[in-house]
Motif scaffolding. Structure first.
Motif, short mmCIF file in Angstrom:
data_model
loop_
_atom_site.label_atom_id
_atom_site.label_comp_id
_atom_site.label_asym_id
_atom_site.label_seq_id
_atom_site.Cartn_x
_atom_site.Cartn_y
_atom_site.Cartn_z
N PRO A 99 15.82 -0.67 8.90
CA PRO A 99 16.14 -1.76 9.82
C PRO A 99 16.18 -3.10 9.07
O PRO A 99 15.66 -3.22 7.95
N PRO A 100 16.76 -4.09 9.66
CA PRO A 100 16.78 -5.40 9.01
C PRO A 100 15.39 -6.03 8.99
O PRO A 100 14.52 -5.70 9.79
N ALA A 101 15.19 -6.91 8.05
CA ALA A 101 13.91 -7.61 7.94
C ALA A 101 13.75 -8.58 9.10
O ALA A 101 14.72 -9.04 9.70
N GLU A 102 12.49 -8.87 9.43
CA GLU A 102 12.22 -9.90 10.41
C GLU A 102 12.68 -11.25 9.86
O GLU A 102 12.74 -11.44 8.64
N PRO A 103 13.03 -12.16 10.74
CA PRO A 103 13.50 -13.47 10.27
C PRO A 103 12.51 -14.11 9.29
O PRO A 103 11.29 -14.15 9.54
N GLY A 104 13.03 -14.58 8.17
CA GLY A 104 12.19 -15.24 7.17
C GLY A 104 11.43 -14.29 6.29
O GLY A 104 10.61 -14.73 5.47
N ARG A 105 11.66 -12.98 6.41
CA ARG A 105 10.97 -11.98 5.59
C ARG A 105 11.98 -11.21 4.73
O ARG A 105 13.18 -11.25 4.97
N VAL A 106 11.45 -10.50 3.71
CA VAL A 106 12.26 -9.63 2.85
C VAL A 106 11.75 -8.20 3.02
O VAL A 106 10.58 -7.91 2.75
N ALA A 107 12.63 -7.32 3.48
CA ALA A 107 12.23 -5.94 3.72
C ALA A 107 11.91 -5.23 2.41
O ALA A 107 12.61 -5.38 1.41
N CYS A 108 10.83 -4.44 2.40
CA CYS A 108 10.46 -3.65 1.23
C CYS A 108 9.47 -2.58 1.65
O CYS A 108 8.82 -2.69 2.70
N VAL A 109 9.35 -1.55 0.84
CA VAL A 109 8.37 -0.50 1.07
C VAL A 109 7.22 -0.73 0.11
O VAL A 109 7.37 -0.60 -1.11
N LYS A 110 6.05 -1.09 0.67
CA LYS A 110 4.83 -1.24 -0.10
C LYS A 110 3.77 -0.40 0.60
O LYS A 110 3.29 -0.76 1.67
N LEU A 111 3.43 0.69 -0.05
CA LEU A 111 2.55 1.68 0.58
C LEU A 111 1.46 2.07 -0.40
O LEU A 111 1.74 2.37 -1.57
N SER A 112 0.23 2.11 0.07
CA SER A 112 -0.90 2.46 -0.78
C SER A 112 -1.77 3.51 -0.11
O SER A 112 -1.99 3.46 1.11
N GLY A 113 -2.25 4.47 -0.93
CA GLY A 113 -3.24 5.43 -0.44
C GLY A 113 -2.71 6.43 0.55
O GLY A 113 -3.46 6.89 1.42
#
Length: 522
Positions: A67-81
């Motif tokens: 999906p598109p990023a929220e306004p003012g944000r940059v979409a990315c996958v950051k996942l831990s654990g």
């Protein structure tokens, strides 16, 4: 169901996966770690539970069609654990979002062949296998501290900036390769420090725009011939096979701080760097090579401005520098194997700067170990390098050793003549010997003819008798002092005069041969 600006996550996703959807759109980290090291270890056998599990297809959906990023944000996958169930297959896909995974456990191999990324960063993850032939990134590919049991394939991959493999633990695939990266292209550095690899690391024809560092790494391949096969590799800066410093985190490159622990580079299995091109230097120091059978540390035909070869103990197998071209050679006596374990045929270097004591007798023995059969080139290259450093006397010692080695393969007559040149003038490299021999013969002749003066040939025309002048006239060929032709020796005196004439000619001939050799600069 999770909503954000009217865009909802799929209803069949779990709560954890829906939270990842939201974190993706906001560009923030979804951290599923418990804070308990035993439970957060990605290699643990403990159950992960649904609250810490994300399906691979969910990650693929976000990366390929998110999906598109929220306004003012940059979409990315950051996942831990997280535990990634199923197979993450992005083959041929174009991934625009930034990807960063920490402490994640993958159930199945990751498939990334012909995939395009901006930056892919996986830190301290457990991965059965990484298949990424012809992968392309515009940024980095990071795999520090990861465990990849079934090997990594990066054949013909193109990395836009850096490839980071520090503290990686990697096993072999079914072909015996831990890292298959033939044809790899990296725009900047390849950092593989403190890595532990079981199987072959293959970097044939790889091109690296910066440095290739394996400082402190342990390479072990009991299943095949090579532990490191980097034939035809091109490294624009420096290759490091040396000690690395041990630190926490993935940033372990550069100069170690004072007082930190270090680990030497260690390799069990052959190393092949044949035809490699290195723009700055090849640094092989504080390294240990365990070679068996016909395994070699092979640097055939490499080209580099500097080779630093300073080991604490010599490799157990053969070191080959045949055809290599080096600017400055820095080495130690302890670095080189004994006779039969060194090949220097066609090896050339411009200057020589030993690290520590390397007496000339040991350097000449180094050449003898490299030439079981006589070859003049290693001696001539060494003499040339010594002259370039202003060591003319040592250069003459090397060339004298060359002539003595050459004498061993001559026929009997040649060997006799060689011994004569060696004894008299040191093959021309010790011209002072000729003057010494001349002085000795002159003194002996003077003493003899003082006691056994010959009669005059023509008494009325004979010059004043002088035993020293008469002996000198006999010894000096071509030059006539007017004594030799004025006297008429007989019996023992005649034999003595003949002996002085013959010895004088022999000395003159050997001096002329040595002078000619010196004029030709060896």
């Amino acid at each position: 169901m999770v909503e954000g600006s009217g865009i909802r996550a799929p209803e069949d996703w779990t709560r954890t996966e829906q939270d990842l959807w939201t974190a993706y759109r906001r560009g923030v980290v979804q951290d599923l770690r418990t804070g308990i090291p035993e439970r957060d270890d990605p290699a643990t056998d403990r159950p992960w539970g649904p609250e810490r599990t994300v399906r691979a297809e969910v990650i693929a959906t976000l990366l390929l069609d998110g999906p598109p990023a929220e306004p003012g944000r940059v979409a990315c996958v950051k996942l831990s654990g997280a535990r990634i169930s199923g197979q993450l297959n992005l083959s041929g896909g174009q991934v625009t979002p930034y990807v960063e995974l920490h402490d994640c456990h993958f159930d199945q191999q990751i498939l990334l062949p012909e995939c395009q990324f901006t930056t892919l960063r996986m830190v301290h993850c457990s991965i059965p296998r990484l298949e990424a032939a012809r992968l392309t990134t515009t940024g980095d590919l990071h795999l520090p501290q990861c465990s990849v049991e079934g090997g990594i394939r990066l054949t013909d991959a193109h990395i836009g900036t850096d490839l980071l493999l520090n503290q990686l633990t990697v096993g072999r695939d079914r072909h015996g390769r831990a890292i298959a990266a033939d044809g790899l292209s990296v725009a900047q550095d390849v950092e593989a420090e403190l890595m532990h690899a079981t199987g072959e690391i293959s970097l044939r024809s790889a091109r690296i725009g910066g440095r290739l560092s394996l400082r402190g790494s342990l390479l072990h391949n009991p299943y095949g011939r090579y532990a490191l096969n980097a034939a035809r590799v091109t490294v624009e800066h420096t290759l490091y096979l040396s000690a690395g410093w041990i630190a926490t985190g993935s940033d372990i490159g550069g100069t170690p701080p004072a007082g930190v622990r270090t680990r030497n580079f260690s390799c069990t299995g052959a190393v092949r760097l044949d035809d490699g091109r290195f723009g700055n230097a090849v640094i092989i120091t504080r390294a240990r090579f365990r070679l068996t059978g016909n395994q070699q540390l092979s640097l055939r035909r490499i080209q580099t401005p500097e080779l630093r070869f300073t080991l604490g103990q010599p490799p157990t197998g053969t070191v080959s520098l045949a055809g290599a071209r080096v600017g400055n050679l820095t080495d130690t006596r302890q670095s080189w194997p004994e006779s039969g374990g060194l090949d220097l045929a066609g090896f050339s270097y411009t200057t020589l700067s030993p690290a520590g004591a390397f007496p000339m007798r040991d350097r000449i023995a180094w050449l003898a170990a490299a030439t079981p059969e006589y070859s003049p080139e290693p001696y001539e290259h060494l003499a040339s390098a010594l002259r370039a450093g202003g060591e003319d006397s040592e250069a003459r010692e090397v060339l004298l050793a060359k002539q003595r080695r050459r004498r061993e393969v001559l026929p009997p007559a040649g060997r006799v003549w060689g011994y004569l040149q060696d004894i008299t003038v040191g093959y021309g490299y010790r011209p002072g010997r000729a003057a010494l021999w001349m002085a000795v013969l002159w003194a002996v002749g003077t003493a003899f003819f003082t006691l056994h003066a010959p009669p005059a040939l023509n008494p009325g025309e004979a010059p004043h008798w002088s035993a020293p002048l008469y002996a000198l006239d006999l010894l000096l060929p071509v030059i006539d002092l007017g004594q030799d032709s004025a006297w008429n020796p007989s019996g023992g005196a005649q034999w003595a005069a003949t002996a002085l004439v013959l010895l004088g000619w022999i000395l003159a001939t050997t001096v002329a041969a040595g002078a000619s050799r010196l004029l030709r600069r060896g």
